[in-house]
Design a protein around this motif. Sequence first.
Motif, mmCIF file in Angstrom:
data_model
loop_
_atom_site.group_PDB
_atom_site.id
_atom_site.type_symbol
_atom_site.label_atom_id
_atom_site.label_comp_id
_atom_site.label_asym_id
_atom_site.label_seq_id
_atom_site.Cartn_x
_atom_site.Cartn_y
_atom_site.Cartn_z
ATOM 1 N N ASP A 3 0.822 -1.207 0.000
ATOM 2 C CA ASP A 3 0.000 0.000 0.000
ATOM 3 C C ASP A 3 0.860 1.264 0.000
ATOM 4 N N ALA A 4 1.961 1.261 0.728
ATOM 5 C CA ALA A 4 2.871 2.412 0.737
ATOM 6 C C ALA A 4 3.541 2.577 -0.623
ATOM 7 N N LEU A 10 1.970 6.600 -7.297
ATOM 8 C CA LEU A 10 1.029 7.632 -7.744
ATOM 9 C C LEU A 10 1.628 9.032 -7.697
ATOM 10 N N LYS A 11 2.687 9.221 -6.929
ATOM 11 C CA LYS A 11 3.335 10.525 -6.821
ATOM 12 C C LYS A 11 4.275 10.819 -7.992
ATOM 13 N N TRP A 12 4.691 9.779 -8.696
ATOM 14 C CA TRP A 12 5.698 9.946 -9.732
ATOM 15 C C TRP A 12 5.114 10.673 -10.940
ATOM 16 N N SER A 13 5.812 11.685 -11.423
ATOM 17 C CA SER A 13 5.338 12.408 -12.599
ATOM 18 C C SER A 13 5.726 11.684 -13.887
ATOM 19 N N ASN A 14 6.868 11.022 -13.888
ATOM 20 C CA ASN A 14 7.288 10.236 -15.054
ATOM 21 C C ASN A 14 6.767 8.817 -14.888
ATOM 22 N N SER A 28 -2.210 -6.478 -8.465
ATOM 23 C CA SER A 28 -2.214 -7.935 -8.290
ATOM 24 C C SER A 28 -1.778 -8.322 -6.888
ATOM 25 N N ALA A 29 -0.750 -7.658 -6.380
ATOM 26 C CA ALA A 29 -0.264 -7.963 -5.034
ATOM 27 C C ALA A 29 -1.311 -7.589 -3.984
ATOM 28 N N MET A 30 -1.994 -6.483 -4.198
ATOM 29 C CA MET A 30 -3.028 -6.071 -3.244
ATOM 30 C C MET A 30 -4.193 -7.055 -3.229
ATOM 31 N N ASP A 31 -4.444 -7.686 -4.381
ATOM 32 C CA ASP A 31 -5.508 -8.694 -4.471
ATOM 33 C C ASP A 31 -5.031 -10.075 -4.036
ATOM 34 N N ARG A 40 7.974 -6.352 -5.384
ATOM 35 C CA ARG A 40 9.113 -5.505 -4.988
ATOM 36 C C ARG A 40 10.132 -5.392 -6.115
ATOM 37 N N LEU A 41 10.417 -6.493 -6.794
ATOM 38 C CA LEU A 41 11.376 -6.464 -7.900
ATOM 39 C C LEU A 41 10.899 -5.537 -9.016
ATOM 40 N N LEU A 42 9.614 -5.592 -9.326
ATOM 41 C CA LEU A 42 9.073 -4.729 -10.375
ATOM 42 C C LEU A 42 9.067 -3.265 -9.931
ATOM 43 N N PHE A 43 8.762 -3.035 -8.662
ATOM 44 C CA PHE A 43 8.776 -1.668 -8.130
ATOM 45 C C PHE A 43 10.194 -1.102 -8.192
ATOM 46 N N GLU A 44 11.172 -1.905 -7.798
ATOM 47 C CA GLU A 44 12.561 -1.450 -7.826
ATOM 48 C C GLU A 44 13.025 -1.165 -9.252
ATOM 49 N N ALA A 45 12.590 -1.978 -10.207
ATOM 50 C CA ALA A 45 12.953 -1.743 -11.606
ATOM 51 C C ALA A 45 12.360 -0.425 -12.094
ATOM 52 N N ALA A 46 11.126 -0.155 -11.707
ATOM 53 C CA ALA A 46 10.482 1.106 -12.093
ATOM 54 C C ALA A 46 11.189 2.286 -11.434
ATOM 55 N N ALA A 47 11.537 2.148 -10.181
ATOM 56 C CA ALA A 47 12.238 3.227 -9.480
ATOM 57 C C ALA A 47 13.600 3.473 -10.112
#
Length: 56
Positions: A3-4, A10-14, A28-31, A40-47
């Motif tokens: 959730d965090a 949602l804050k990211w402009s790019n 998917s993870a929330m569901d 986490r791996l996908l989030f880190e790749a996006a970051a």
Amino acid sequence: RVDAAAEELLKWSNRGPKWRLAAEACLSAMDGKMPGNDFRLLFEAAADEEQMLLPD
């Protein structure tokens, strides 16, 4: 915490291709359809793509 991470996404402009994958994975993870570690791996790749990845 998924959730965090969702709030942070949602804050990211790019919002590149890896952002979209991370956002979809977040839902998917929330569901409960994706393990948190996979998300986490996908989030880190996006970051990393947006140069927002913080050092360990």
